[in-house]
Design a protein around this motif. Structure first.
Motif, PDB file in Angstrom:
ATOM      1  N   MET A 120     -11.656  -0.538   6.885  1.00 16.82           N
ATOM      2  CA  MET A 120     -10.879  -0.521   5.659  1.00 16.82           C
ATOM      3  C   MET A 120     -11.562  -1.369   4.602  1.00 16.82           C
ATOM      4  O   MET A 120     -12.410  -2.227   4.904  1.00 16.82           O
ATOM      5  CB  MET A 120      -9.452  -1.021   5.908  1.00 16.82           C
ATOM      6  CG  MET A 120      -9.359  -2.435   6.413  1.00 16.82           C
ATOM      7  SD  MET A 120      -7.734  -2.882   7.083  1.00 16.82           S
ATOM      8  CE  MET A 120      -6.627  -2.312   5.812  1.00 16.82           C
TER       9      MET A 120
ATOM     10  N   LEU B 273      -2.311  -0.018  -4.398  1.00 15.42           N
ATOM     11  CA  LEU B 273      -1.599  -1.261  -4.131  1.00 15.42           C
ATOM     12  C   LEU B 273      -0.591  -1.493  -5.254  1.00 15.42           C
ATOM     13  O   LEU B 273      -0.955  -1.866  -6.374  1.00 15.42           O
ATOM     14  CB  LEU B 273      -2.577  -2.424  -4.020  1.00 15.42           C
ATOM     15  CG  LEU B 273      -3.557  -2.303  -2.842  1.00 15.42           C
ATOM     16  CD1 LEU B 273      -4.514  -3.496  -2.814  1.00 15.42           C
ATOM     17  CD2 LEU B 273      -2.819  -2.179  -1.520  1.00 15.42           C
TER      18      LEU B 273
ATOM     19  N   LEU C  41      -6.864   0.718  -1.843  1.00 18.17           N
ATOM     20  CA  LEU C  41      -7.239   0.350  -0.486  1.00 18.17           C
ATOM     21  C   LEU C  41      -7.605   1.640   0.245  1.00 18.17           C
ATOM     22  O   LEU C  41      -6.923   2.659   0.104  1.00 18.17           O
ATOM     23  CB  LEU C  41      -6.078  -0.360   0.215  1.00 18.17           C
ATOM     24  CG  LEU C  41      -6.250  -0.828   1.657  1.00 18.17           C
ATOM     25  CD1 LEU C  41      -5.356  -2.044   1.927  1.00 18.17           C
ATOM     26  CD2 LEU C  41      -5.907   0.261   2.669  1.00 18.17           C
TER      27      LEU C  41
ATOM     28  N   TYR D  49      -7.649  -9.182  -0.343  1.00 17.27           N
ATOM     29  CA  TYR D  49      -7.588  -9.240  -1.801  1.00 17.27           C
ATOM     30  C   TYR D  49      -6.815 -10.497  -2.163  1.00 17.27           C
ATOM     31  O   TYR D  49      -5.656 -10.662  -1.747  1.00 17.27           O
ATOM     32  CB  TYR D  49      -6.911  -8.004  -2.393  1.00 17.27           C
ATOM     33  CG  TYR D  49      -6.874  -8.052  -3.907  1.00 17.27           C
ATOM     34  CD1 TYR D  49      -8.049  -7.927  -4.637  1.00 17.27           C
ATOM     35  CD2 TYR D  49      -5.676  -8.269  -4.592  1.00 17.27           C
ATOM     36  CE1 TYR D  49      -8.034  -7.997  -6.017  1.00 17.27           C
ATOM     37  CE2 TYR D  49      -5.662  -8.335  -5.972  1.00 17.27           C
ATOM     38  CZ  TYR D  49      -6.843  -8.205  -6.686  1.00 17.27           C
ATOM     39  OH  TYR D  49      -6.828  -8.284  -8.045  1.00 17.27           O
TER      40      TYR D  49
ATOM     41  N   PRO E 111       0.830  -1.212   0.000  1.00 16.09           N
ATOM     42  CA  PRO E 111       0.000   0.000   0.000  1.00 16.09           C
ATOM     43  C   PRO E 111       0.862   1.259   0.000  1.00 16.09           C
ATOM     44  O   PRO E 111       1.757   1.418   0.830  1.00 16.09           O
ATOM     45  CB  PRO E 111      -0.800  -0.126   1.307  1.00 16.09           C
ATOM     46  CG  PRO E 111      -0.742  -1.577   1.671  1.00 16.09           C
ATOM     47  CD  PRO E 111       0.608  -2.040   1.203  1.00 16.09           C
TER      48      PRO E 111
ATOM     49  N   VAL F 110     -10.887  -2.897   0.222  1.00 14.58           N
ATOM     50  CA  VAL F 110     -10.081  -2.987  -1.000  1.00 14.58           C
ATOM     51  C   VAL F 110     -11.029  -3.018  -2.184  1.00 14.58           C
ATOM     52  O   VAL F 110     -12.080  -3.668  -2.143  1.00 14.58           O
ATOM     53  CB  VAL F 110      -9.199  -4.255  -0.993  1.00 14.58           C
ATOM     54  CG1 VAL F 110      -8.392  -4.358  -2.279  1.00 14.58           C
ATOM     55  CG2 VAL F 110      -8.264  -4.251   0.215  1.00 14.58           C
TER      56      VAL F 110
ATOM     57  N   THR G 296       0.211  -6.024   6.543  1.00 17.01           N
ATOM     58  CA  THR G 296      -0.066  -6.976   5.470  1.00 17.01           C
ATOM     59  C   THR G 296       0.186  -8.362   6.030  1.00 17.01           C
ATOM     60  O   THR G 296       1.249  -8.638   6.581  1.00 17.01           O
ATOM     61  CB  THR G 296       0.831  -6.715   4.246  1.00 17.01           C
ATOM     62  OG1 THR G 296       0.649  -5.363   3.817  1.00 17.01           O
ATOM     63  CG2 THR G 296       0.470  -7.650   3.104  1.00 17.01           C
TER      64      THR G 296
END
Length: 403
Positions: free
Chosen positions: A374, A402, A383, A333, A96, A376, A353
């Motif tokens: 949050m 991303l 994001l 994702y 990100p 995606v 992550t």
């Protein structure tokens, strides 16, 4: 200071305090030292240093282990998940990257409790306008105190332009009392939770009446027909959906597409103790439901049971490291999970992550004050992270690409 720099400095401070207080076995102020915690801190420092060295020589993350996993017997070895110890290649993990000066114009949102992305890639936010959740909002029985004030009169849902962040349209006025969670499915339906009403809803965009309602209006409870301050919803491509029945019951409810309850997670004799499941996300390829298990300070991923009922509801992956803190938001994702923590003692507030297959944090990013949710985009290009506060400046949305 970056999240990683903050973390390293904090860990160094913790070890210094441990050394100073070792003779008395107390921290300043008479607080007992937790030797297990400091062992974890030492292990985390060692791990982070190994990861840093690996990044320089491009060694695979699977080589970064403090010690080999212990296997009790041959049967346990044969029953390991097929994706155990097979980390996602580092080259395929997106990073990100903050989009500076987004949105291009300042908004006057209330507490932005949720963000999702519609099928066209537009971010959509759910906010509380002038409402705040404080000690006077609910009584000890979780009954909402302020019903007499009626629903929020302003629009509570705004669709934003993905490029500029400008408001394109809005709806949701005179409908909700205390917004919390919002998810938009692949068909564009809105799935919403309201903690004051103790209900979860499915709406068509700009709909004034829900297509589906779960829970009893303003009636909290723990039966299969009641919810109590539900937090989040995840929807599968099959139409099945999961509700995190969050603050009071600390459980997950799984429904079919028509709204029939299929099961509760956990249910006896399953061993999965949740403490405020604050957000949930589905990894359909791995058949996992990943949960921001906030007060347990972890991300736990039980089997979702979308592909097979074998092992459904049982923890298949657990990510719990000393730097994770109280996890408020999760999004996914592919086979990657992104998470954000919230204020937790002295820990830095940032993004993570996560690779659930290796049960490891594989990246840190962002710098936040009080993030809450949050999401995606469907194509994985962007994001979004929301923050909540006590004024318009602290209630905002961040955009990351991303890369």
């Amino acid at each position: 200071m970056s999240c990683m720099q903050h973390l390293v400095a904090l860990l160094a401070l913790c070890l210094s305090l441990a050394a100073v207080a070792a003779s008395s076995n107390h921290l300043p102020g008479g607080v007992n030292l937790n030797e297990r915690f400091f062992n974890q801190v030492r292990a985390l420092i060692k791990r982070r240093m190994q990861e840093k060295n690996c990044a320089r020589v491009h060694c695979p993350l699977s080589n970064v282990h403090l010690q080999p996993p212990l296997v009790d017997d041959e049967v346990a070895l044969q029953n390991q998940r097929s994706y155990d110890n097979v980390p996602i290649p580092a080259a395929s993990v997106p990073t990100p990257v903050l989009v500076e000066n987004w949105p291009t114009e300042q908004h006057s949102f209330g507490q932005v409790t949720a963000v999702s992305v519609d099928p066209l890639g537009n971010p959509v936010i759910f906010h509380r306008a002038e409402r705040y959740w404080d000690v006077n909002t609910f009584n000890e029985s979780n009954i909402y105190y302020l019903i007499e004030y009626g629903p929020i009169k302003e629009k509570t849902i705004y669709l934003l332009d993905s490029k500029t962040g400008a408001i394109k349209s809005g709806w949701g006025s005179n409908m909700f009392y205390m917004p919390h969670g919002m998810t938009i499915d692949i068909h564009g339906n809105y799935w919403i939770t309201d903690v004051a009403m103790h209900q979860a809803f499915k709406f068509k965009p700009f709909g004034s009446k829900p297509l589906l309602t779960i829970g009893k209006r303003f009636r909290p409870g723990s039966s299969v027909k009641h919810l109590c301050k539900p937090t989040s919803i995840a929807v599968a491509t099959t139409g099945e959906f999961f509700i995190a029945d969050g603050y009071c019951n600390s459980r997950i409810l799984k429904f079919n597409a028509a709204g029939k309850l299929l099961r509760t997670i956990p249910q006896p004799p399953e061993f999965l103790s949740l403490q405020v499941p604050h957000a949930i996300t589905l990894l359909e390829h791995l058949d996992l439901l990943c949960i921001a298990d906030r007060e347990n300070m972890r991300v736990v991923c039980p089997k979702a049971g979308l592909k097979s009922s074998h092992g459904e509801g049982e923890p298949a992956a657990t990510i719990q490291e000393p730097d994770l803190g109280r996890v408020f938001g999760v999004a996914s994702y592919g086979d990657i999970v992104f998470a954000v923590n919230g204020p937790t003692s002295m820990l830095p507030v940032c993004g993570f992550t996560i690779d659930p297959r290796s049960e490891a944090i594989i990246g840190h990013w962002g710098d936040f004050k009080n993030p809450h949710s949050m999401a995606v985009s469907v194509n994985g290009s962007a994001l979004y992270v929301t923050e909540i506060g006590n004024n318009h400046q602290t209630n905002r949305v961040w955009k990351y690409v991303l890369a």
